[in-house]
Design a protein around this motif. Structure first.
Motif, short mmCIF file in Angstrom:
data_model
loop_
_atom_site.label_atom_id
_atom_site.label_comp_id
_atom_site.label_asym_id
_atom_site.label_seq_id
_atom_site.Cartn_x
_atom_site.Cartn_y
_atom_site.Cartn_z
N LYS A 295 -54.24 63.73 41.00
CA LYS A 295 -53.94 62.56 40.19
C LYS A 295 -54.41 62.68 38.75
CE LYS A 295 -52.43 60.42 43.93
NZ LYS A 295 -51.00 60.15 44.15
N PHE A 296 -55.42 63.54 38.50
CA PHE A 296 -55.98 63.66 37.15
C PHE A 296 -55.34 64.79 36.34
CE2 PHE A 296 -59.44 61.82 39.73
CZ PHE A 296 -59.60 60.63 39.05
N LEU A 297 -54.36 65.46 36.92
CA LEU A 297 -53.76 66.62 36.27
C LEU A 297 -53.06 66.22 34.97
CD1 LEU A 297 -53.78 69.55 37.30
CD2 LEU A 297 -51.39 69.23 37.96
N THR A 298 -53.42 66.91 33.88
CA THR A 298 -52.77 66.68 32.59
C THR A 298 -51.93 67.88 32.15
OG1 THR A 298 -54.65 67.50 31.30
CG2 THR A 298 -54.62 65.15 31.83
N GLU A 299 -52.20 69.07 32.72
CA GLU A 299 -51.45 70.27 32.35
C GLU A 299 -51.05 71.01 33.62
OE1 GLU A 299 -53.91 72.62 29.84
OE2 GLU A 299 -53.80 71.23 28.14
N LEU A 300 -49.74 71.27 33.76
CA LEU A 300 -49.24 71.99 34.92
C LEU A 300 -48.31 73.10 34.44
CD1 LEU A 300 -48.95 72.33 37.99
CD2 LEU A 300 -47.09 70.66 37.92
N TYR A 301 -48.72 74.36 34.68
CA TYR A 301 -47.93 75.53 34.31
C TYR A 301 -47.58 76.29 35.59
CZ TYR A 301 -50.21 74.67 29.77
OH TYR A 301 -50.69 74.10 28.61
N LEU A 302 -46.30 76.25 35.97
CA LEU A 302 -45.84 76.96 37.16
C LEU A 302 -44.66 77.87 36.82
CD1 LEU A 302 -45.95 74.13 39.86
CD2 LEU A 302 -47.66 75.90 39.44
N ASP A 303 -44.59 78.36 35.59
CA ASP A 303 -43.48 79.22 35.18
C ASP A 303 -43.37 80.44 36.09
OD1 ASP A 303 -42.95 78.04 32.19
OD2 ASP A 303 -45.09 78.08 32.66
N GLU A 304 -42.13 80.71 36.52
CA GLU A 304 -41.80 81.84 37.39
C GLU A 304 -42.34 81.69 38.81
OE1 GLU A 304 -42.84 85.48 35.40
OE2 GLU A 304 -41.64 84.98 33.64
N VAL A 305 -42.79 80.51 39.18
CA VAL A 305 -43.12 80.21 40.58
C VAL A 305 -41.83 79.73 41.25
CG1 VAL A 305 -44.41 78.73 42.15
CG2 VAL A 305 -45.51 79.65 40.10
N ASP A 306 -41.51 80.29 42.39
CA ASP A 306 -40.28 79.92 43.10
C ASP A 306 -40.45 78.56 43.76
OD1 ASP A 306 -37.98 79.70 44.53
OD2 ASP A 306 -38.30 81.47 45.78
N ILE A 307 -39.76 77.54 43.22
CA ILE A 307 -39.80 76.20 43.79
C ILE A 307 -38.41 75.81 44.30
CG2 ILE A 307 -40.70 73.85 43.37
CD1 ILE A 307 -42.01 74.75 40.91
N SER A 308 -37.57 76.81 44.53
CA SER A 308 -36.17 76.55 44.86
C SER A 308 -35.99 75.79 46.17
CB SER A 308 -35.39 77.86 44.92
OG SER A 308 -35.96 78.75 45.87
N SER A 309 -36.99 75.86 47.08
CA SER A 309 -36.86 75.14 48.35
C SER A 309 -36.85 73.63 48.15
CB SER A 309 -38.01 75.53 49.30
OG SER A 309 -39.25 75.12 48.77
N GLU A 310 -37.34 73.18 46.99
CA GLU A 310 -37.36 71.75 46.69
C GLU A 310 -36.72 71.51 45.32
OE1 GLU A 310 -40.69 68.19 47.22
OE2 GLU A 310 -41.29 70.15 46.50
N SER A 311 -35.69 72.30 45.04
CA SER A 311 -35.18 72.36 43.67
C SER A 311 -34.59 71.05 43.17
CB SER A 311 -34.11 73.46 43.59
OG SER A 311 -33.03 73.18 44.47
N SER A 312 -34.04 70.23 44.06
CA SER A 312 -33.38 69.00 43.60
C SER A 312 -34.32 67.80 43.57
CB SER A 312 -32.18 68.69 44.50
OG SER A 312 -32.61 68.49 45.84
N LYS A 313 -35.54 67.96 44.12
CA LYS A 313 -36.47 66.82 44.21
C LYS A 313 -37.66 66.94 43.26
CE LYS A 313 -35.43 66.18 49.15
NZ LYS A 313 -36.01 66.17 50.51
#
Length: 458
Positions: free
Chosen positions: A188-206
């Motif tokens: 809940k306290f996250l201010t910066e999220l870097y996930l570049d090149e992490v495969d998130i395709s399993s939840e790509s539309s959500k």
């Protein structure tokens, strides 16, 4: 009054004493139970990925709170460990015996392993975790979702290892179980999220709804090359603190109707090669906080440049390989903070305002591949900051000014397929560049100037 006069010197002396005592407070001394995991860590790390050179930078005879990359609190607990860009390989299990850690940075190394065997739940006080660009692959462990105090999480760009390590099998980090929603639901306290090149395709539309509903404090969201699908959701407007949005190389296709509202607080926006089409709301270029915009390589994205006010904050504008057209307003000369301008591969026409080349901070200008764009080069002062200038495949004409030799920072100059006339100025010999005349190298220093096929230039 006499009592007050006596108190003033006493108060002054007291303040001096307190200031002096704070200045000479003893430095924290590393505790044995903190020192031991660090020494163990040193025995399991190597300073390259061939396991041939031991990592030996910490002197066991010196207080570990003074070691490079180590920071302690006033009680001698290790609360920060920065081993970034040391080209390290090996095992780092002993880090997780440092239960008071707040910050951990292992970015830019060569671990070439999964993260599943490491006990992230053993360092619950962690606020900053950076594992980027360190050759990790496989599933992101569930334990990271239990780091409820995290403010910044960076797991990006693991694929970069492929280019610098021939022995590296082409893997990447992925989010399946846990998926993105499970990973971030407690952060809940996250201010910066870097996930570049992490495969998130399993939840790509959500991903969009999930992020905007859970991470209300988010300021930076960087998800390039994640296999995301569009469109962007209107609920992104809930992220009222969002200042940087990077979604490059995801086929999000089109922007929601309220995208101008979503962008209203942005400082940086990057939507490179997102298969965007239709009309881009160019009012975004006029937003008071926006400093950097990159919407390049969206070939069906249409737009025209607006009139720019004198107080515009833009520092970087990249529209390369889009479908922008029309004239370039002379008000673009108002962009006094501009460092990078890329309008290449578009359909601009008319006369290019040449004072753009003289903007006080401009370093890179690329207006190539705009065949109906006309213009002439200006005289360049000796303090000009240009490092790169590309005018190829435009309708620029006239003579090359002798003052081009004043561009002492210039490393790239491309003038091919223009309508320049006359001779190449002798002053160009003052520049530490290679001059490519189409018939070989005229002067060598490792950088290039392309004037090949520049009509009538001799």
């Amino acid at each position: 009054m006499k009592t007050l006069c006596c108190l003033i010197p006493l108060l002054f002396l007291l303040s001096c004493f307190l200031s002096l005592s704070q200045t000479h407070l003893p430095k924290p001394y590393c505790l044995d139970d903190q020192r031991s995991p660090l020494l163990q860590l040193q025995t399991h790390l190597y300073s390259d990925f061939t396991f041939s050179s031991k990592f030996e930078v910490w002197d066991p005879n010196i207080d570990c709170c003074s070691w490079e990359g180590v920071s302690c609190d006033s009680l001698g607990h290790v609360i920060g460990l920065d081993l970034s860009y040391k080209n390290l390989s090996g095992s780092f299990h002993s880090i997780f015996d440092l239960h008071h850690l707040h910050r951990l940075n292992l970015a830019g190394n060569n671990f070439n392993t999964t993260l599943l065997s490491y006990g992230f739940d053993k360092i619950p006080h962690l606020t900053h975790l950076n594992l980027s660009n360190s050759c990790f692959h496989g599933q992101i462990p569930m334990e990271i979702s239990n780091l409820t105090r995290l403010v910044s999480l960076d797991l990006s760009h693991q694929d970069d290892c492929y280019s610098r390590n021939d022995a590296f099998d082409y893997y990447y980090l992925k989010l399946e179980k846990p998926n993105l929603k499970t990973l971030i639901k407690n952060l809940k306290f996250l201010t910066e999220l870097y996930l570049d090149e992490v495969d998130i395709s399993s939840e790509s539309s959500k991903w969009c709804e999930t992020t905007s509903l859970v991470l209300s404090n988010l300021q930076v969201l960087s998800l390039s090359w994640c296999g995301l699908e569009g469109p962007l959701c209107p609920s992104l407007s809930r992220l009222s603190f969002l200042s940087k949005l990077v979604l490059d190389y995801n086929p999000i296709s089109y922007l929601p109707p309220n995208f101008l509202e979503i962008s209203s607080r942005l400082v940086s926006l990057s939507l490179m090669d997102c298969n965007l089409s239709s009309h881009f709301p160019t009012e975004i270029l006029l937003l008071p906080k926006i400093q950097s915009i990159d919407i390049s390589y969206n070939g069906r994205l249409e737009g025209q440049l607006p009139e720019f006010p004198s107080n515009n904050a833009l520092r970087s504008l990249s529209l390369s390989a889009t479908n922008f057209s029309g004239s370039i307003p002379s008000s673009i000369e108002n962009l006094t903070h501009l460092v990078n301008l890329d309008l290449s591969e578009n359909h601009f026409s008319g006369h290019f305002p040449r004072k753009v080349f003289l903007l006080p901070k401009i370093q890179s200008t690329d207006i190539s591949d705009n065949e109906r764009l006309e213009g002439q080069l200006t005289e360049f002062p000796s303090n000009n900051a240009l490092r790169s200038l590309s005018l190829s495949y435009t309708n620029f004409s006239g003579k090359l000014p002798e003052s081009i030799g004043n561009l002492k920072f210039l490393t790239d100059l491309t003038l091919s397929r223009c309508n320049f006339v006359g001779s190449i100025p002798s002053s160009i010999a003052n520049l530490s560049i290679v001059l490519n005349c189409g018939c070989g190298l005229c002067r060598g220093c490792g950088r290039s100037v392309a004037v090949a096929d520049a009509a009538d230039v001799t």
